[in-house]
Design a protein around this motif. Sequence first.
Motif, PDB file in Angstrom:
ATOM      1  N   PHE A 112       0.830  -1.207   0.000  1.00  0.00           N
ATOM      2  CA  PHE A 112       0.000   0.000   0.000  1.00  0.00           C
ATOM      3  C   PHE A 112       0.867   1.260   0.000  1.00  0.00           C
ATOM      4  N   ASP A 113       1.822   1.340   0.935  1.00  0.00           N
ATOM      5  CA  ASP A 113       2.617   2.556   1.113  1.00  0.00           C
ATOM      6  C   ASP A 113       3.555   2.834  -0.050  1.00  0.00           C
ATOM      7  N   ASN A 114       4.060   1.782  -0.675  1.00  0.00           N
ATOM      8  CA  ASN A 114       5.100   1.965  -1.677  1.00  0.00           C
ATOM      9  C   ASN A 114       4.648   1.723  -3.103  1.00  0.00           C
ATOM     10  N   PHE A 115       3.396   1.311  -3.279  1.00  0.00           N
ATOM     11  CA  PHE A 115       2.893   1.113  -4.636  1.00  0.00           C
ATOM     12  C   PHE A 115       1.543   1.776  -4.846  1.00  0.00           C
ATOM     13  N   PHE A 116       0.506   1.275  -4.183  1.00  0.00           N
ATOM     14  CA  PHE A 116      -0.837   1.757  -4.469  1.00  0.00           C
ATOM     15  C   PHE A 116      -1.052   3.201  -4.028  1.00  0.00           C
ATOM     16  N   LEU A 117      -0.540   3.572  -2.866  1.00  0.00           N
ATOM     17  CA  LEU A 117      -0.702   4.956  -2.402  1.00  0.00           C
ATOM     18  C   LEU A 117       0.018   5.940  -3.314  1.00  0.00           C
ATOM     19  N   PRO A 118       1.322   5.793  -3.588  1.00  0.00           N
ATOM     20  CA  PRO A 118       1.971   6.748  -4.488  1.00  0.00           C
ATOM     21  C   PRO A 118       1.451   6.682  -5.918  1.00  0.00           C
ATOM     22  N   LEU A 119       1.052   5.485  -6.372  1.00  0.00           N
ATOM     23  CA  LEU A 119       0.551   5.373  -7.738  1.00  0.00           C
ATOM     24  C   LEU A 119      -0.736   6.166  -7.913  1.00  0.00           C
ATOM     25  N   LYS A 120      -1.677   5.995  -6.997  1.00  0.00           N
ATOM     26  CA  LYS A 120      -2.942   6.717  -7.108  1.00  0.00           C
ATOM     27  C   LYS A 120      -2.765   8.195  -6.772  1.00  0.00           C
ATOM     28  N   ALA A 207      -3.279  11.660 -21.519  1.00  0.00           N
ATOM     29  CA  ALA A 207      -3.159  10.981 -20.234  1.00  0.00           C
ATOM     30  C   ALA A 207      -2.135   9.864 -20.340  1.00  0.00           C
ATOM     31  N   HIS A 208      -1.186   9.846 -19.395  1.00  0.00           N
ATOM     32  CA  HIS A 208      -0.287   8.710 -19.302  1.00  0.00           C
ATOM     33  C   HIS A 208      -1.066   7.491 -18.812  1.00  0.00           C
ATOM     34  N   ILE A 209      -0.799   6.340 -19.392  1.00  0.00           N
ATOM     35  CA  ILE A 209      -1.432   5.105 -18.929  1.00  0.00           C
ATOM     36  C   ILE A 209      -0.891   4.747 -17.546  1.00  0.00           C
ATOM     37  N   LEU A 210       0.421   4.730 -17.408  1.00  0.00           N
ATOM     38  CA  LEU A 210       1.073   4.646 -16.105  1.00  0.00           C
ATOM     39  C   LEU A 210       1.733   5.996 -15.860  1.00  0.00           C
ATOM     40  N   PRO A 211       1.584   6.572 -14.667  1.00  0.00           N
ATOM     41  CA  PRO A 211       1.871   7.988 -14.440  1.00  0.00           C
ATOM     42  C   PRO A 211       3.293   8.418 -14.778  1.00  0.00           C
ATOM     43  N   HIS A 212       3.383   9.563 -15.436  1.00  0.00           N
ATOM     44  CA  HIS A 212       4.656  10.190 -15.779  1.00  0.00           C
ATOM     45  C   HIS A 212       5.511  10.442 -14.538  1.00  0.00           C
ATOM     46  N   SER A 268      -7.148   8.497 -15.126  1.00  0.00           N
ATOM     47  CA  SER A 268      -5.979   8.647 -14.269  1.00  0.00           C
ATOM     48  C   SER A 268      -6.282   8.261 -12.827  1.00  0.00           C
ATOM     49  N   ASN A 269      -7.549   8.368 -12.444  1.00  0.00           N
ATOM     50  CA  ASN A 269      -7.960   8.015 -11.091  1.00  0.00           C
ATOM     51  C   ASN A 269      -8.404   6.554 -10.990  1.00  0.00           C
ATOM     52  N   PHE A 270      -8.167   5.785 -12.060  1.00  0.00           N
ATOM     53  CA  PHE A 270      -8.491   4.345 -12.114  1.00  0.00           C
ATOM     54  C   PHE A 270      -9.985   4.076 -11.935  1.00  0.00           C
TER      55      PHE A 270
END
Length: 378
Positions: A112-120, A207-212, A268-270
Amino acid sequence: MALPCHLHQASPEHIPNFSPHSLLPPLETELRNHAGRRLYNICQHFDTGLRKGDYSRPRLVRYTYEYSLSEESRDHFLRYFFNAVRVQIDGNKPIPFEDIRSNFFNFAEYLFDNFFLPLKASTKKTPQSSPAFHSVALEEQQYAGTESRLSVLRRDCLIRDRHRCIISRVFDLAEAEERFDSPGGARDDDGNLLADETDHPAYLEVAHILPHSLTQVNREGRLDPSKNPALAIFDMFDLGIAALIQGPEIDRPRNAITLTAQHCLSFSNFKIYFEHVPATDHTYTIRTFYKQNYGRRALFPTTRELYLLPEGTMSIEPPSRRLLAIHRAVAHVLHFSGAGDYIDKIYRDMEEHGVQGDGSTPLGHFISLATIDQSYSI
């Protein structure tokens, strides 16, 4: 349900070893099935006491595994998981649930802290060009940063997508204004009069598919080490995918699509995602996690064939099927685990109320978001 106020984050000694497993052979089918059943048993055991819609860390773990895109990636996830919880992947002894409780939730918190939280969170900081488990977990893996190439990316995507939103097919208003004084009237890229359009043009974004921001460099021209874990964890969805988004690769047209501002925010907000239609090259059904369609004309689901440039013209690569599949997988994990709504709530609470004195504030996540915001503003 609000989580208690805490500063806890997974510490390195409780983090699985995310060193590359690309040279390890795949798990035997019997072992893979055995390990998968044990993973499900562990997640089910700890997934209790939550109300409908609450964020569930056991479900975050379960669905991250479930939405891995290949057996090879799932093998990687299983190796990481059982190393993290300190249970033998091929063991047959009863699972010591209370002994592994702390390790299990540390693993979930690390994801959560190192992937999903920063990704979203990074999707809330998507840059637009003007229309004119950490070091130990990664074994010193380094990913090259990227400089700003957004204006070139925007130009290429607009040309490739014929200056239209690939979902609504609305034409770009800025380009329509440029073509206003053209002889015979403003026309689209296929020669049709824009005056005959059913829908009014609108300003479009890329929109980037995976965030810039995953590989955006800081003032020193370096990638912040805090962004490395997210890139490494991507390999648990699709092994080798980090190579497609490191350095300048993240700003290639294969990692971007043209959308209206509304669809760009939702994507971008999935909240919307693309699902490839089998037996086609570039046709997708676009679906949504919004609770309902608002308005009489339902927008989703809708099926679209992506635009490609005619043969003999300039070559601009289409959106990557692999990257769109990862975006879809992440969207499902965020939705089914409740993590997406939970992150949105953290953001709202942070902006509207700050830290509460009743102990309901997830303080560690507040600090993480503040750090993320700071790193993306550099």
